[in-house]
Design an enzyme around this catalytic site. Structure first.
Site, mmCIF file in Angstrom:
data_model
loop_
_atom_site.group_PDB
_atom_site.id
_atom_site.type_symbol
_atom_site.label_atom_id
_atom_site.label_comp_id
_atom_site.label_asym_id
_atom_site.label_seq_id
_atom_site.Cartn_x
_atom_site.Cartn_y
_atom_site.Cartn_z
ATOM 1 N N GLY A 166 0.808 -1.214 0.000
ATOM 2 C CA GLY A 166 0.000 0.000 0.000
ATOM 3 C C GLY A 166 0.838 1.259 0.000
ATOM 4 C CD GLU A 193 -12.103 18.197 5.504
ATOM 5 O OE1 GLU A 193 -11.315 19.006 6.004
ATOM 6 O OE2 GLU A 193 -11.718 17.139 4.960
ATOM 7 C CE LYS A 201 -8.174 20.158 5.328
ATOM 8 N NZ LYS A 201 -8.201 18.892 6.067
#
Length: 407
Positions: free
Chosen positions: A13, A173, A381
């Protein structure tokens, strides 16, 4: 001269945890110390925390991904593009769709899958913000519904209704981006904005459960001001081809909708369960060094890893921040084992804060213990997003993929 066999390190992964393990390990050990193999379904990494933007259509899906080859050292890391089907721990073997691998040390970083909690029809009729392809499909589906509405003689108002199941981070979001995009979408397809409905359904008694109540109130009021309807304390009982059936207490209601997006739960990879590991929702409760109990050669990081916060006795949330810190520690501990020198370090997350965006120009968050909202939180952010890129790919990756439009 006796040639010592190099140990095989296999990393499954290339999400935040797996890729961080890879890029840190390639810096920590020399080319003659171990063979490192990274396996991933795609030849790119995608920023999971940006998928809500691609799904809403406020960010092109190519912006959320970059080639794995941009950040790995091909002299030290062998990359295999393939899908993992099963792990056989007793044989130190990993089965792939197109072959198999043996390992001395294994890192499981297989990411998450959507958790539907057995709700009827969700898998068949709802979308999930799960990966790049899913994000692209959601964006195109919403645009198709808007384009079709005016082309039909008999208007189906439900085409313009979008239901979002879940008011956690992903749901909120996505709603922020979607609400910001609506005016542009309505202009593009000649739709009366008053006919559009965006409905968020949340079973918990509040949006953003566990978040600071003052910030939650700010987020909900900001989204409501942009036209989002909230159904809090309301459970989705079924998803149908025509929409959803919800219940609040004894009141049952059908909400007709052209688009249903499920954003209310994740679990680890099904490979965990199919490989026989003891797990809860496909997440393995790891030891202090991020290893599988009883298998000291297997580490688990990211969404498949269950790490308990000793203060609260609850699992840490499977965030990108924690996955990357797990990856950093995993690489360090692997280097210790490969060299047979030093001590393994236990995992102690350093949670610097949490920020939830409400569109490109608004957000809420707690950073270093201080509450932020509005433009300041939105700025933070983007700083966090750029920092994540920097930690994996340095300044060159930030220049290629970073967010520089701060306001």
């Amino acid at each position: 001269m006796i040639q010592v066999r190099k140990p095989n390190v296999v990393i499954l992964g290339a999400g935040y945890g797996g890729l961080m393990t890879t890029v840190r390990l390639q810096k920590l050990i020399g080319v003659n110390e171990a063979n490192i193999t990274l396996v991933n379904k795609h030849d790119y990494h995608y920023e999971t925390t940006w998928l809500h933007e691609a799904s809403a259509g406020t960010l092109h899906h190519d912006r959320v991904r970059y080639p794995i080859s941009d950040v790995i050292d091909r002299n030290k890391v062998k990359f295999i593009q393939d899908t993992v089907t099963k792990i056989i721990p007793n044989e130190k073997k990993v089965l792939l769709e197109n072959g198999e691998l043996t390992y001395d040390y294994l890192v499981i970083a297989l990411g998450f899958e959507s958790e539907t909690f057995g709700i009827k029809g969700l898998k068949e009729y709802a979308f999930s913000i799960a990966n790049v392809d899913a994000a692209r499909q959601i964006r195109e589906h919403i645009e198709y519904q808007f384009a079709t509405y005016n082309a039909e003689e008999e208007k189906k108002e439900e085409r313009l209704t979008i239901v979002v199941g879940g008011a956690g981070f992903t749901g909120i979001e996505f709603l922020g981006e979607l609400a910001n995009r609506m005016p542009e979408l309505c202009r593009e397809y000649d739709i009366d904005p008053h006919k559009v409905r965006i409905i968020c359904v949340e079973a918990a008694p509040t949006a953003l459960p566990g978040f600071d109540p003052e910030l939650v109130e700010y987020a909900v009021s900001q989204l409501e001001r942009k036209g989002v309807e909230f159904r809090i304390g309301t459970a989705i009982k079924e998803c149908t081809p025509d929409g959803i059936i919800v219940a609040k207490g004894d009141d049952v209601e059908e909400i007709k909708a052209g688009t249903v997006i499920w954003a209310a739960g994740v679990r680890g990879s099904r490979v965990i369960e199919e490989s026989g590991f003891e797990a809860a929702r496909a997440r393995i409760k790891v030891d202090p060094y991020l290893r599988v109990p009883g298998h000291e050669d297997i580490f688990v990081v990211g969404d498949c890893s269950l790490v308990i916060d000793e203060e609260t006795n609850r699992p840490y949330p499977p965030t990108a921040q924690i996955a990357m810190q797990e990856g950093q520690l995993c690489a360090k501990n692997l280097a210790v084992l490969i060299r047979g020198q030093g001590e393994l370090e236990p995992f102690k997350p350093d949670i610097k804060g949490t920020v939830c965006s409400l569109g490109h120009d608004d957000a809420i968050g707690v950073v270093f213990g201080k509450k932020l909202w509005g433009a300041k939180a939105s700025f933070m952010k983007k700083v966090i997003d750029n920092r994540a890129l920097y930690l994996i790919g340095g300044s060159s990756l930030v220049m290629k993929k970073g967010k520089f439009k701060f306001f």
